[in-house]
Scaffold this motif. Structure first.
Motif, short mmCIF file in Angstrom:
data_model
loop_
_atom_site.label_atom_id
_atom_site.label_comp_id
_atom_site.label_asym_id
_atom_site.label_seq_id
_atom_site.Cartn_x
_atom_site.Cartn_y
_atom_site.Cartn_z
N HIS A 1 0.82 -1.22 0.00
CA HIS A 1 0.00 0.00 0.00
C HIS A 1 0.85 1.27 0.00
N ARG A 2 2.17 1.10 -0.28
CA ARG A 2 3.11 2.22 -0.37
C ARG A 2 3.09 3.07 0.91
N PRO A 3 3.42 2.49 2.04
CA PRO A 3 3.38 3.24 3.31
C PRO A 3 4.50 4.27 3.39
N GLU A 4 4.29 5.27 4.24
CA GLU A 4 5.31 6.29 4.46
C GLU A 4 6.33 5.83 5.51
N ILE A 5 5.87 4.97 6.42
CA ILE A 5 6.72 4.47 7.50
C ILE A 5 6.60 2.95 7.54
N VAL A 6 7.74 2.26 7.68
CA VAL A 6 7.73 0.80 7.77
C VAL A 6 8.47 0.38 9.04
N PHE A 7 7.85 -0.51 9.81
CA PHE A 7 8.46 -1.05 11.03
C PHE A 7 8.87 -2.50 10.75
N LEU A 8 10.15 -2.80 10.93
CA LEU A 8 10.67 -4.15 10.69
C LEU A 8 11.22 -4.70 12.00
N ASP A 9 10.60 -5.75 12.50
CA ASP A 9 10.99 -6.34 13.79
C ASP A 9 11.90 -7.53 13.56
N GLU A 10 13.19 -7.37 13.84
CA GLU A 10 14.19 -8.43 13.64
C GLU A 10 14.01 -9.08 12.26
N PRO A 11 14.07 -8.31 11.18
CA PRO A 11 13.72 -8.84 9.85
C PRO A 11 14.66 -9.91 9.32
N THR A 12 15.91 -9.94 9.79
CA THR A 12 16.86 -10.92 9.24
C THR A 12 17.13 -12.07 10.20
N SER B 1 14.42 2.93 1.50
CA SER B 1 14.71 4.22 2.13
C SER B 1 14.98 5.30 1.09
N SER B 2 15.64 4.91 -0.01
CA SER B 2 15.96 5.89 -1.06
C SER B 2 14.71 6.40 -1.76
N LEU B 3 13.59 5.67 -1.60
CA LEU B 3 12.32 6.09 -2.20
C LEU B 3 11.57 7.08 -1.31
N GLY B 4 12.17 7.40 -0.15
CA GLY B 4 11.55 8.36 0.76
C GLY B 4 10.75 7.73 1.88
N VAL B 5 10.84 6.41 2.02
CA VAL B 5 10.13 5.71 3.09
C VAL B 5 10.99 5.73 4.36
N SER B 6 10.38 6.06 5.50
CA SER B 6 11.09 5.98 6.78
C SER B 6 11.05 4.53 7.26
#
Length: 248
Positions: free
Chosen positions: A90-101, A120-125
């Protein structure tokens, strides 16, 4: 959050954020495409936008050609990229990644971070929680937590500079009996730590403290085999802040 009140505008916030949990939470008995379509519906992506969004997500997460594969049949590293892709539909402005790797191999971990930088380079926090200090160092800003307390905030470069200014040079010492050597040096060098078979301590006078450490060890029948300056890495920074946090 994202310009909305977290107490009264939760539904609006949901449309502007993405979340990827540490535990893989997609449906393993669905195909890659079916998972994407399901989460697109949850996030309110219109049928008109779905085809373009799904294509964009598959390309970004390097899942092209895997549309019809059951999720349970794809490797863990690719599953994580699928999970990331679903929270970006949905092209969010902010993304939260919990221990993604967590649980993926080093190569997949590196590639995953390349995708994070691309997002991040696309302007997403992008906000990432991680126990890997080399991953934390890749972020623009870092918050360090210890026992539930926030103990430091800043850029990795600022934190490294602060530790160097406060503590001086980080020395790496090897000797014939590391554990006994650690006990001997603790009184004169309270910041000494044992790391495997090596002893680490900070000093603002390399020559003087190297001689002092060697003398103390010799007095206890321990031979110092090497003592050299070590480049401060972000794990050293984290340890410094923990030791000086005042939190038991």
């Amino acid at each position: 959050m994202a310009g909305f009140d977290i107490r009264t505008e939760q539904m609006n916030i949901r449309q502007h954020i993405g979340y990827m949990s540490q535990k893989f939470s997609l449906y393993q008995d669905l195909t890659v495409a079916e998972n994407l379509e399901l989460y697109a519906g949850i996030y309110g992506v219109s049928r008109k936008d779905l085809v373009e969004r799904k294509k964009w997500t598959l390309e970004l997460a390097e899942l092209a050609g895997l549309d019809n594969m059951l999720t349970r049949d794809i490797p863990m590293g690719i599953r994580q990229k699928l999970a990331l892709g679903t929270c970006l539909l949905h092209r969010p402005e902010i993304v939260f990644l919990d221990e993604p790797t967590s649980g993926v191999d080093p190569l997949a971990r590196r590639r995953f971070w390349e995708i994070i930088h691309q997002i991040s380079s696309l302007g997403v926090s992008v906000m990432v929680s991680t126990h890997y200090m080399d991953e934390a160092e890749q972020c623009d800003r870092v918050s360090l937590m210890h026992r539930g307390y926030l103990i430091a905030v800043g850029t990795p470069a600022e934190m490294k500079k602060y530790v160097a200014e406060k503590s001086g040079h980080l020395m790496e010492l090897t000797c014939t009996n590391p554990m006994k050597g650690f006990q001997c040096l603790r009184q004169e060098f309270p910041n000494v730590n044992i790391y495997g078979k090596k002893l680490l301590f900070y000093t603002k006078n390399i020559e003087e403290d190297t001689r002092k450490a060697e003398y103390i060890l010799n007095q206890s029948g321990i031979q110092m085999t090497k003592c050299r300056e070590k480049r401060i890495i972000f794990e050293d920074v984290f340890m410094y802040y923990i030791e000086n946090s005042g939190i038991e």
